[in-house]
Scaffold this active site. Structure first.
Site, mmCIF file in Angstrom:
data_model
loop_
_atom_site.group_PDB
_atom_site.id
_atom_site.type_symbol
_atom_site.label_atom_id
_atom_site.label_comp_id
_atom_site.label_asym_id
_atom_site.label_seq_id
_atom_site.Cartn_x
_atom_site.Cartn_y
_atom_site.Cartn_z
ATOM 1 N N HIS A 11 -7.821 -5.422 -0.225
ATOM 2 C CA HIS A 11 -6.631 -4.896 0.074
ATOM 3 C C HIS A 11 -6.097 -5.622 1.336
ATOM 4 O O HIS A 11 -6.703 -5.840 2.170
ATOM 5 C CB HIS A 11 -6.841 -3.378 0.172
ATOM 6 N N ASP B 162 -9.554 -5.351 -4.774
ATOM 7 C CA ASP B 162 -8.840 -4.004 -4.322
ATOM 8 C C ASP B 162 -9.454 -2.883 -5.230
ATOM 9 O O ASP B 162 -8.951 -2.893 -6.582
ATOM 10 C CB ASP B 162 -7.512 -4.256 -4.263
ATOM 11 N N SER C 76 0.925 -1.351 0.142
ATOM 12 C CA SER C 76 0.025 0.139 -0.022
ATOM 13 C C SER C 76 0.857 1.367 0.040
ATOM 14 O O SER C 76 1.764 1.358 -0.842
ATOM 15 C CB SER C 76 -1.042 -0.038 1.101
#
Length: 320
Positions: free
Chosen positions: A294, A262, A163
């Site tokens: 995610h 995601d 991320s």
């Protein structure tokens, strides 16, 4: 009327609230796990303050040694959390990095950069760069941390993150490529990007079909990096005019891992596709996990698909 201490001036769901009196309430990513010996994996960890003036620190993971001076590749890891939640002591990260250190047989240095909003961007990038410089000093005979001096092969170094941490990895690799002085330090062999956090003003892919989550991610970036370029700031959108060329990435290989469900999926796919089409001279690889969202691997690291993802990361690191 609410007192000032009860008035929310920034609500960044589902992660954080800021109150009028300056109080910051983090709703996720606040749990902590101590650095210690992990009996399940045989990995030891310790916390080291790198910059005493501002408290920037790292958590170092070292797998079981077969000899006192055994050398391992080094993975410099940057945690996710949209730049404003989580830390190196978050149990989710601690668990997964113990597994990765054990399976890949690597030393991991997990970077505890300072977070927004107390420290707005680009602080996280600057803290991460400072740690990378600190690590480079060990390759030229500096440093006092024995695990790094005795057990790291600085000829095989990876940047890694999920991320926001994958975003940081990208920008550090660009900065290494621009830094002549850094070349006398460590060499970046590859970047491991797990569900990277890139974004943009123009909707692509699933973003156009999911306005609720699109609006949520828009708000995250505006909160940590208020700028006149919004979601087309080069920090978050590496494809806009003014963003550094991908050709400047100072590494030989990049693995981009995405998750099918995601909201950031299409940005990761675009990053991989852009690498392939760019003048960057390295090897780009892609790996997508079906029917997962995610950071699913953090939430359930022993699940079948998380195990497959970690195995793919291990293969990338140990590629000959």
């Amino acid at each position: 009327m609410d007192s000032s201490s009860d008035q929310v001036i920034h609500d960044v769901p589902p992660f954080l609230r800021v109150y009028k009196d300056g109080t910051i309430e983090r709703l996720l990513g606040t749990e902590t796990a101590p650095a210690t010996f992990d009996h399940r994996t045989g990995v030891s960890s310790k916390d080291i303050v790198v910059i005493p003036d501002n408290g920037v620190s790292v958590r170092i993971y070292r797998p079981t040694l077969t000899t006192d001076h055994q050398k391992f590749p080094l993975v410099v890891y940057f945690h996710g959390g949209a730049f404003f939640i989580s830390s190196v002591s978050d149990p989710l990260y601690h668990n997964v990095l113990n597994i990765l250190a054990s399976e890949a047989k690597v030393v991991i240095v997990s970077v505890d950069y300072r977070r927004a909003p107390e420290h707005p961007l680009p602080t996280a990038y600057e803290d991460s760069w400072a740690v990378l410089q600190w690590l480079a000093s060990y390759n030229s005979g500096g440093g006092t941390e024995n695990w790094l001096k005795e057990n790291v092969d600085f000829g095989k170094v990876f940047l890694a993150g999920d991320s926001a941490g994958a975003n940081i990895s990208h920008h550090l690799a660009i900065r290494v490529g621009r830094s002549v002085e850094f070349l006398s330090g460590i060499k970046i062999d590859g970047i491991l990007m797990i569900q990277p956090y890139f974004w943009g003003e123009e909707q692509i892919g699933v973003e156009a079909r999911d306005p609720i989550r699109k609006g949520m991610v828009d708000k995250w970036w505006q909160f940590v990096c208020p700028s006149d370029r919004g979601n087309n700031d080069p920090w978050i959108n590496p494809f806009v005019n003014g963003a550094p060329s991908l050709a400047g990435l100072a590494c030989e290989r990049i693995l981009v891992c995405t998750a099918e469900n995601d909201i950031l999926r299409d940005r990761g796919r675009l990053y991989y596709q852009s690498l392939v089409k760019s003048q960057w001279q390295g090897q780009a690889e892609a790996f997508e996990t079906e029917a997962e969202d995610h950071v699913f691997h953090l939430i359930n690291p022993t699940g079948e698909k998380a195990i497959k993802l970690i195995k793919r990361c291990v293969e990338f690191i140990n590629h000959k």
